[in-house]
Design a protein around this motif. Structure first.
Motif, PDB file in Angstrom:
ATOM      1  N   LEU A  70      15.209 -37.521 -22.128  1.00 39.40           N
ATOM      2  CA  LEU A  70      14.871 -37.178 -23.150  1.00 39.40           C
ATOM      3  C   LEU A  70      13.442 -36.619 -23.400  1.00 39.40           C
ATOM      4  CD1 LEU A  70      15.944 -36.330 -26.165  1.00 39.40           C
ATOM      5  CD2 LEU A  70      15.367 -38.174 -26.510  1.00 39.40           C
ATOM      6  N   ALA A  71      12.531 -37.315 -23.035  1.00 43.05           N
ATOM      7  CA  ALA A  71      11.024 -37.041 -23.437  1.00 43.05           C
ATOM      8  C   ALA A  71      10.226 -36.026 -22.260  1.00 43.05           C
ATOM      9  CB  ALA A  71       9.934 -38.046 -22.571  1.00 43.05           C
ATOM     10  N   PHE A  72      11.121 -35.218 -21.355  1.00 38.54           N
ATOM     11  CA  PHE A  72      10.326 -34.120 -20.238  1.00 38.54           C
ATOM     12  C   PHE A  72      11.355 -32.991 -20.791  1.00 38.54           C
ATOM     13  CE2 PHE A  72      11.385 -31.545 -16.366  1.00 38.54           C
ATOM     14  CZ  PHE A  72       9.659 -31.168 -15.950  1.00 38.54           C
ATOM     15  N   ARG A  73      12.781 -33.203 -21.547  1.00 42.84           N
ATOM     16  CA  ARG A  73      13.677 -32.095 -21.763  1.00 42.84           C
ATOM     17  C   ARG A  73      12.693 -31.899 -23.242  1.00 42.84           C
ATOM     18  NH1 ARG A  73      18.450 -35.890 -20.997  1.00 42.84           N
ATOM     19  NH2 ARG A  73      18.731 -35.698 -23.489  1.00 42.84           N
ATOM     20  N   MET A  74      12.386 -33.054 -23.600  1.00 46.47           N
ATOM     21  CA  MET A  74      12.096 -31.851 -25.111  1.00 46.47           C
ATOM     22  C   MET A  74      10.168 -32.007 -24.953  1.00 46.47           C
ATOM     23  SD  MET A  74      14.040 -32.517 -27.335  1.00 46.47           S
ATOM     24  CE  MET A  74      13.082 -32.251 -28.640  1.00 46.47           C
ATOM     25  N   LEU A  75       9.975 -31.844 -23.967  1.00 47.99           N
ATOM     26  CA  LEU A  75       8.459 -30.469 -23.897  1.00 47.99           C
ATOM     27  C   LEU A  75       8.674 -29.365 -22.804  1.00 47.99           C
ATOM     28  CD1 LEU A  75       5.245 -30.746 -22.847  1.00 47.99           C
ATOM     29  CD2 LEU A  75       6.143 -32.232 -20.672  1.00 47.99           C
ATOM     30  N   CYS A  76      10.131 -29.431 -22.018  1.00 51.31           N
ATOM     31  CA  CYS A  76      10.185 -28.343 -21.715  1.00 51.31           C
ATOM     32  C   CYS A  76      10.622 -27.622 -22.821  1.00 51.31           C
ATOM     33  CB  CYS A  76      11.409 -28.791 -20.439  1.00 51.31           C
ATOM     34  SG  CYS A  76      10.503 -29.169 -18.566  1.00 51.31           S
ATOM     35  N   ARG A  77      11.653 -27.810 -23.537  1.00 51.54           N
ATOM     36  CA  ARG A  77      12.142 -27.382 -24.163  1.00 51.54           C
ATOM     37  C   ARG A  77      10.741 -26.709 -25.540  1.00 51.54           C
ATOM     38  NH1 ARG A  77      17.687 -27.234 -25.541  1.00 51.54           N
ATOM     39  NH2 ARG A  77      18.354 -29.146 -24.621  1.00 51.54           N
ATOM     40  N   ARG A  78       9.468 -27.427 -25.631  1.00 51.46           N
ATOM     41  CA  ARG A  78       7.824 -26.633 -26.140  1.00 51.46           C
ATOM     42  C   ARG A  78       8.082 -25.756 -25.604  1.00 51.46           C
ATOM     43  NH1 ARG A  78       3.963 -30.851 -26.818  1.00 51.46           N
ATOM     44  NH2 ARG A  78       5.352 -31.946 -27.718  1.00 51.46           N
ATOM     45  N   TYR A  79       8.047 -25.447 -23.967  1.00 51.73           N
ATOM     46  CA  TYR A  79       7.897 -24.098 -23.131  1.00 51.73           C
ATOM     47  C   TYR A  79       8.627 -23.027 -22.745  1.00 51.73           C
ATOM     48  CZ  TYR A  79       3.324 -26.925 -23.827  1.00 51.73           C
ATOM     49  OH  TYR A  79       2.114 -27.707 -23.591  1.00 51.73           O
ATOM     50  N   GLY A  80       9.511 -23.154 -23.407  1.00 46.64           N
ATOM     51  CA  GLY A  80      10.414 -22.228 -23.186  1.00 46.64           C
ATOM     52  C   GLY A  80      11.706 -22.136 -22.534  1.00 46.64           C
ATOM     53  N   ALA A  81      12.181 -23.602 -22.409  1.00 49.20           N
ATOM     54  CA  ALA A  81      13.162 -24.175 -21.561  1.00 49.20           C
ATOM     55  C   ALA A  81      14.443 -23.829 -23.121  1.00 49.20           C
ATOM     56  CB  ALA A  81      13.350 -24.946 -20.955  1.00 49.20           C
ATOM     57  N   ASP A  82      15.284 -22.825 -22.950  1.00 49.33           N
ATOM     58  CA  ASP A  82      16.869 -22.549 -23.993  1.00 49.33           C
ATOM     59  C   ASP A  82      17.762 -23.650 -23.800  1.00 49.33           C
ATOM     60  OD1 ASP A  82      15.524 -20.367 -24.984  1.00 49.33           O
ATOM     61  OD2 ASP A  82      15.910 -19.806 -23.196  1.00 49.33           O
ATOM     62  N   LEU A  83      18.054 -23.661 -22.898  1.00 51.79           N
ATOM     63  CA  LEU A  83      18.903 -24.819 -22.290  1.00 51.79           C
ATOM     64  C   LEU A  83      18.028 -26.068 -20.951  1.00 51.79           C
ATOM     65  CD1 LEU A  83      22.596 -25.080 -21.881  1.00 51.79           C
ATOM     66  CD2 LEU A  83      22.423 -23.779 -20.036  1.00 51.79           C
ATOM     67  N   CYS A  84      19.126 -27.203 -21.465  1.00 47.17           N
ATOM     68  CA  CYS A  84      18.844 -28.590 -20.570  1.00 47.17           C
ATOM     69  C   CYS A  84      19.914 -29.030 -20.483  1.00 47.17           C
ATOM     70  CB  CYS A  84      17.822 -29.142 -21.308  1.00 47.17           C
ATOM     71  SG  CYS A  84      16.414 -28.257 -21.810  1.00 47.17           S
ATOM     72  N   TYR A  85      19.801 -30.010 -19.200  1.00 49.01           N
ATOM     73  CA  TYR A  85      20.469 -30.799 -18.316  1.00 49.01           C
ATOM     74  C   TYR A  85      20.647 -32.532 -18.386  1.00 49.01           C
ATOM     75  CZ  TYR A  85      23.184 -27.004 -15.878  1.00 49.01           C
ATOM     76  OH  TYR A  85      24.163 -26.705 -15.817  1.00 49.01           O
TER      77      TYR A  85
END
Length: 130
Positions: A70-85
């Motif tokens: 979760l923490a890494f997914r949220m960081l990636c979303r902050r920098y533009g990730a639209d879809l995560c696994y």
């Protein structure tokens, strides 16, 4: 052989027509077990999964060992990730063991859209986990 080639070509053309129609109608991407296999059979039990439309996405955080929490997914979303696994989870344990579910399944309302990443070899259990 010519008849087989024509049959294969007509199937490919049909698939392309469906894709073009979906693009033209504006239908979104769909994640679905049912899309890949219209019906899976386990003995006499027919298993189907519901299709879930996804919003348009350009940047996808692919599933990674040790990098999909979760923490890494949220960081990636902050920098533009639209879809995560999510990290890969064992479908059998996920269905049967509440402690396992609590240990591996972490999400947040802002963590959407999210693909729950399961592994297993029993279609009924896979659908129950999803």
């Amino acid at each position: 052989r010519k008849a087989e080639k024509k049959k294969i070509n007509s199937k490919e053309n049909s698939a392309e027509k469906v894709k073009k129609r979906k693009r033209a109608s504006g239908e979104g991407d769909v994640v679905s077990v049912a899309a890949a296999a219209p019906s899976m059979r386990t003995g006499r039990t027919s298993v189907s999964a519901r299709a879930t439309p996804l919003p348009p996405h350009r940047h996808v955080l692919a599933p990674m060992v040790g990098g999909s929490e979760l923490a890494f997914r949220m960081l990636c979303r902050r920098y533009g990730a639209d879809l995560c696994y999510s990290p890969m989870m064992y479908s059998g344990k996920f269905v049967e063991d509440a402690a396992y579910r609590q240990a591996v399944w972490h999400t947040h309302p802002a963590d959407r859209p999210l693909v729950a990443h399961f592994c297993g070899n029993d279609p009924t259990t896979m659908v129950a986990a999803g």
